[in-house]
Design a protein around this motif. Sequence first.
Motif, PDB file in Angstrom:
ATOM      1  N   GLU A 182       8.638  21.046  -1.579  1.00 57.34           N
ATOM      2  CA  GLU A 182       8.452  21.987  -0.477  1.00 57.34           C
ATOM      3  C   GLU A 182       7.722  23.236  -0.934  1.00 57.34           C
ATOM      4  O   GLU A 182       6.878  23.770  -0.218  1.00 57.34           O
TER       5      GLU A 182
ATOM      6  N   TRP B 244       3.907  15.115   5.781  1.00 57.44           N
ATOM      7  CA  TRP B 244       4.711  16.334   5.812  1.00 57.44           C
ATOM      8  C   TRP B 244       4.903  16.874   7.224  1.00 57.44           C
ATOM      9  O   TRP B 244       6.024  17.248   7.600  1.00 57.44           O
TER      10      TRP B 244
ATOM     11  N   ASP C 113       8.417  17.670   8.964  1.00 61.18           N
ATOM     12  CA  ASP C 113       8.725  19.028   9.402  1.00 61.18           C
ATOM     13  C   ASP C 113       9.093  19.070  10.878  1.00 61.18           C
ATOM     14  O   ASP C 113       9.899  19.907  11.296  1.00 61.18           O
TER      15      ASP C 113
ATOM     16  N   ARG D 123      12.683  18.372  10.992  1.00 61.79           N
ATOM     17  CA  ARG D 123      13.411  19.552  10.496  1.00 61.79           C
ATOM     18  C   ARG D 123      13.508  20.619  11.600  1.00 61.79           C
ATOM     19  O   ARG D 123      14.571  21.190  11.847  1.00 61.79           O
ATOM     20  N   GLU D 124      12.386  20.875  12.264  1.00 60.63           N
ATOM     21  CA  GLU D 124      12.382  21.900  13.302  1.00 60.63           C
ATOM     22  C   GLU D 124      13.261  21.487  14.486  1.00 60.63           C
ATOM     23  O   GLU D 124      13.943  22.330  15.086  1.00 60.63           O
TER      24      GLU D 124
ATOM     25  N   ARG E 238      11.067  25.164   5.648  1.00 59.38           N
ATOM     26  CA  ARG E 238      10.015  24.334   6.218  1.00 59.38           C
ATOM     27  C   ARG E 238       9.157  23.808   5.077  1.00 59.38           C
ATOM     28  O   ARG E 238       9.164  24.331   3.958  1.00 59.38           O
ATOM     29  N   GLY E 239       8.432  22.753   5.369  1.00 61.11           N
ATOM     30  CA  GLY E 239       7.564  22.150   4.364  1.00 61.11           C
ATOM     31  C   GLY E 239       6.230  22.841   4.308  1.00 61.11           C
ATOM     32  O   GLY E 239       6.014  23.882   4.940  1.00 61.11           O
TER      33      GLY E 239
ATOM     34  N   ARG F 138       2.595  24.037   5.072  1.00 61.32           N
ATOM     35  CA  ARG F 138       1.953  24.213   6.367  1.00 61.32           C
ATOM     36  C   ARG F 138       0.844  23.175   6.551  1.00 61.32           C
ATOM     37  O   ARG F 138       0.150  22.815   5.623  1.00 61.32           O
TER      38      ARG F 138
END
Length: 568
Positions: free
Chosen positions: A70, A419, A423, A426-427, A441-442, A444
């Motif tokens: 990350e 990724w 993400d 995750r969000e 967060r991973g 961008r």
Amino acid sequence: MYVDAITTAAVVDELGDLVGGRVQAVLEPDKLSIGLEIYAQRRRHYLLISADPQTARCHLVPDRLRRGVERPSPLGLLLRKYVDGARLMAVGQPPWERILWLDFSGYEGETRLIVETMGKLSNIILTAEGEILDCIKRVGPERNRYRVLLPGKPYVPPPPLQKLAPEKVTPAHIDEFLRSKPDQPAWQALVKNIAGISPLFAREVIYRASGDATAPAFDVAAGIVHTAFEELIADVLAKRWSPCVVPDESGERYRAFAAYSLTHLEAWTPVESISAAMAAYFGAPVGPDAYEAARQPVREQIEAALRRVRRKLASLERQVSSQEEIELLRKQGELLLAYAPTLAPGQSEFRAQYDPEGPPLTIRLDPKLSPLENARRYFERYEKAKRAAEDIPKLMRSAQQEIAYLEQLATDLDLAENWPEIDAVREALQEAGYWQGPRTRGPRGGRPGIRRFTTGDGFVILVGRNAAQNHILLTGRSAADDLWLHARDKPGSHVIIRNDGRPIPDEVIRRAAELAAYYSAGRDDTTVDVDITQRRYVRLIRGGKPGMVTYKNERTLTVRPRGWDDRA
């Protein structure tokens, strides 16, 4: 199996073709690896460098490497500063060492990246003018007083082994080595005394000399061993490589590889390059599976959330009372009121008949309370149970929807191919309040759009990548006449076949059903049932999580999960 000096020499020779190329990207597949994308000879090449104690190596891989961490490491940040955008100027190797170096020239000056593939001592070190900028494993004086590997310290190479260089070996040397311990396997004598010689190479020499890779030293002739040794070393010095791999008994993995033919091992198979051999043996962090390290912390959050919601659901289920149990509390309270004058002080239970034709009811009493207070307690329990009977089913449905949503997110995570897709899961967890601990967060990057496939006859098939995109497909990217598909009773992608005014052929529907099965939790199943209906019959669940629906008028098709690029 480790990377030996001869393998390193073959890699150095192969990487020589990339000299003059420009580094276009630097990334970190995991905490002990570096990946470089180098544009040379009008195409991109992907170089993997690992300092993992068990799998340390440096070689080209066939596909783009993936970011697996990350946050970049200090070495990763420096490589982005000094090496990203720089040109590869030279590749080299200290004689007969498991070390190689790559020289770069960029806007920030000239640097050397040193790769030491030496088991537990493996390392990746960035230097400038002989000074260490940083390394993937820092080594302080408390661990190694001879070699301190810290930023700002001079780079000191590992101490050379006190062995004879292979090109200097004579028949007399071989005879001396074999005679020193005549009862030991002959290959051990070569490994012990000659620089850069691995057990694998030594066994190959002895096999070519005697027909038995494990022959004892007293049973082989020094002159014949020297001839076999000299022939193999001559190929190494002349860079005449014959890379190969040796499959294991399963035929699915490999148990050995080398830059030369391993004739002493059955089923050895030639391959096109030493990098191909190493990629086959070690595997490479390419493709969706390369993101497993990135998925893990998100998966742990999903599993923890599922445990919490399932415990809540189990608690609600324990609180559910049947209508008969609720009515029994009312009857017991009414009987207490009716028979209160007949009860003796301190009485702990009594029996009375509520229905003339029914059995008598046993009513337990708190002897410390009066009959009226006991009756009041039964009525309170009755009212509470009645309210719960009204509220708990709604709470249970909500918990069941939460479980279904979390299982959908788990499937989204398993199917994530990069990724941004990881993400997105995750969000979703964070926005829904399931994430515990600091929010992260991973790397961008742009958000991938809804998958879009077009059949040979022009039909468009849309496939959601996750719960959020499933929701978008239903609310803004599909029409009432479109066909909607989803794996039956499994978390997965919503699939839409756009209706463009033509009848949709059965083969297009089957192909879309195969995609719905492939992008679901049933991807690894032999067959999957897929429900199909018009979009007009699909409804979002009121108050439900994104992408959760009910539907009707469906038909079911059983198909084999198949991706778009899979062959029939």
